[in-house]
Design an enzyme around this catalytic site. Structure first.
Site, PDB file in Angstrom:
ATOM      1  N   GLU A  83       1.146  -1.247   0.059  1.00 23.68           N
ATOM      2  CA  GLU A  83      -0.012  -0.052  -0.103  1.00 23.68           C
ATOM      3  C   GLU A  83       0.673   1.213   0.124  1.00 23.68           C
ATOM      4  O   GLU A  83       2.172   1.515   0.781  1.00 23.68           O
ATOM      5  CB  GLU A  83      -0.580  -0.332   0.979  1.00 23.68           C
ATOM      6  N   CYS A  84       0.477   2.063  -0.640  1.00 27.40           N
ATOM      7  CA  CYS A  84       1.093   3.678  -0.871  1.00 27.40           C
ATOM      8  C   CYS A  84       0.283   4.125   0.317  1.00 27.40           C
ATOM      9  O   CYS A  84       1.214   5.675   0.522  1.00 27.40           O
ATOM     10  CB  CYS A  84       0.905   4.570  -2.291  1.00 27.40           C
ATOM     11  N   GLY A  85      -0.723   3.728   1.397  1.00 29.80           N
ATOM     12  CA  GLY A  85      -0.925   5.139   2.342  1.00 29.80           C
ATOM     13  C   GLY A  85      -2.332   5.528   1.998  1.00 29.80           C
ATOM     14  O   GLY A  85      -2.547   6.111   3.084  1.00 29.80           O
TER      15      GLY A  85
END
Length: 259
Positions: free
Chosen positions: A243-245
């Site tokens: 996940e990139c956030g």
């Protein structure tokens, strides 16, 4: 659909509850949402959840599915893109293609510091291990997206996450609350075959890099072609994280779990 579960005022009230209370209240709704088609889910969300509405898109490999699915029912819905400045040339071309084809109401958000300025200050963050990648993502993706949601006054956020994409997404519900905003994932249970058939049925294209062996596309420096034995999540961020956030809750008790 689902009228017996919760009215619009009752759904809005969920935003005032603690995370635990939200999850418990949402569980029953999600059971029924699982029985609906993706098109029916979108219709229900537009009729019952809090507006304004928006779709987030990275314009990745299968992006055309969500963009088409939602704009068929709400043509003017804002499409939010967080542009890091490091996307593939093919991604920018794909954005232009889909914007014209689907007449998208595109809203582009970027970090407050340019890519070159960031490199001058911090170096190449993506080469600095997990901490560097997380800092890079916070600057270039999380902050611009939160700013977009705030400036667009978004109450319900549509995203095209799918459980099949990674272990971190395998348990996600259709409807959740992330940082005070309804998060709605209408194709969460779709398989790659479902995606392929939808694209074919509606004359839509995969991202151009699909044909070159990419299963997931983000920035040039943290996206890899798939190779035999690799999972999809291993093609991003050097396999350090999936996940990139954007789709992670900030952890506060007041907000529900969540693009």
């Amino acid at each position: 659909m689902l009228d017996s579960v919760a009215s619009k005022p009752e759904l809005a009230e969920l935003l005032t509850l603690t995370k635990t209370e939200q999850i418990l209240r949402l569980a029953q709704i999600n059971v029924e949402l699982e029985q609906l088609s993706a098109q029916e889910r979108v219709k229900w969300a537009l009729e019952n959840l809090e507006g304004e509405f928006a779709v987030s898109s990275s314009f990745g490999i299968q992006a055309a599915v969500m963009l088409h699915l939602v704009t068929q029912q709400k043509p003017d819905i804002p499409i939010i893109l967080t542009d890091t400045g490091y996307l593939f040339a093919e991604t920018y071309q794909f954005i232009d293609q889909l914007k014209a084809q689907l007449n998208l109401n595109l809203k582009v958000y970027r970090a407050k510091e340019s890519a070159n300025w960031q490199e001058a200050r911090y170096g190449k963050l993506w080469e600095q291990g997990i901490e560097g990648i997380e800092k890079y993502n916070k600057i270039n993706k999380v902050e611009p997206m939160r700013r977009a949601l705030r400036e667009q006054n978004v109450g319900t956020w549509f995203s095209g996450l799918r459980r099949e994409q990674s272990q971190s997404r395998a348990g996600l519900p259709i409807l959740s609350i992330q940082n005070g905003v309804f998060k709605f994932l209408p194709v969460i249970d779709w398989t790659n075959k479902d995606v392929h058939y939808y694209l074919e049925e509606h004359g839509l294209s995969y991202h151009p890099l699909w044909e070159q062996g990419y299963l997931s596309v983000g920035d040039t420096h943290t996206s890899r072609k798939w190779e035999p034995g690799m999972s999809e999540e291993e093609t991003r961020f050097f396999g350090l994280k999936r996940e990139c956030g954007l789709h992670e809750d900030d952890g506060s008790e007041q907000d529900g779990s969540g693009i």
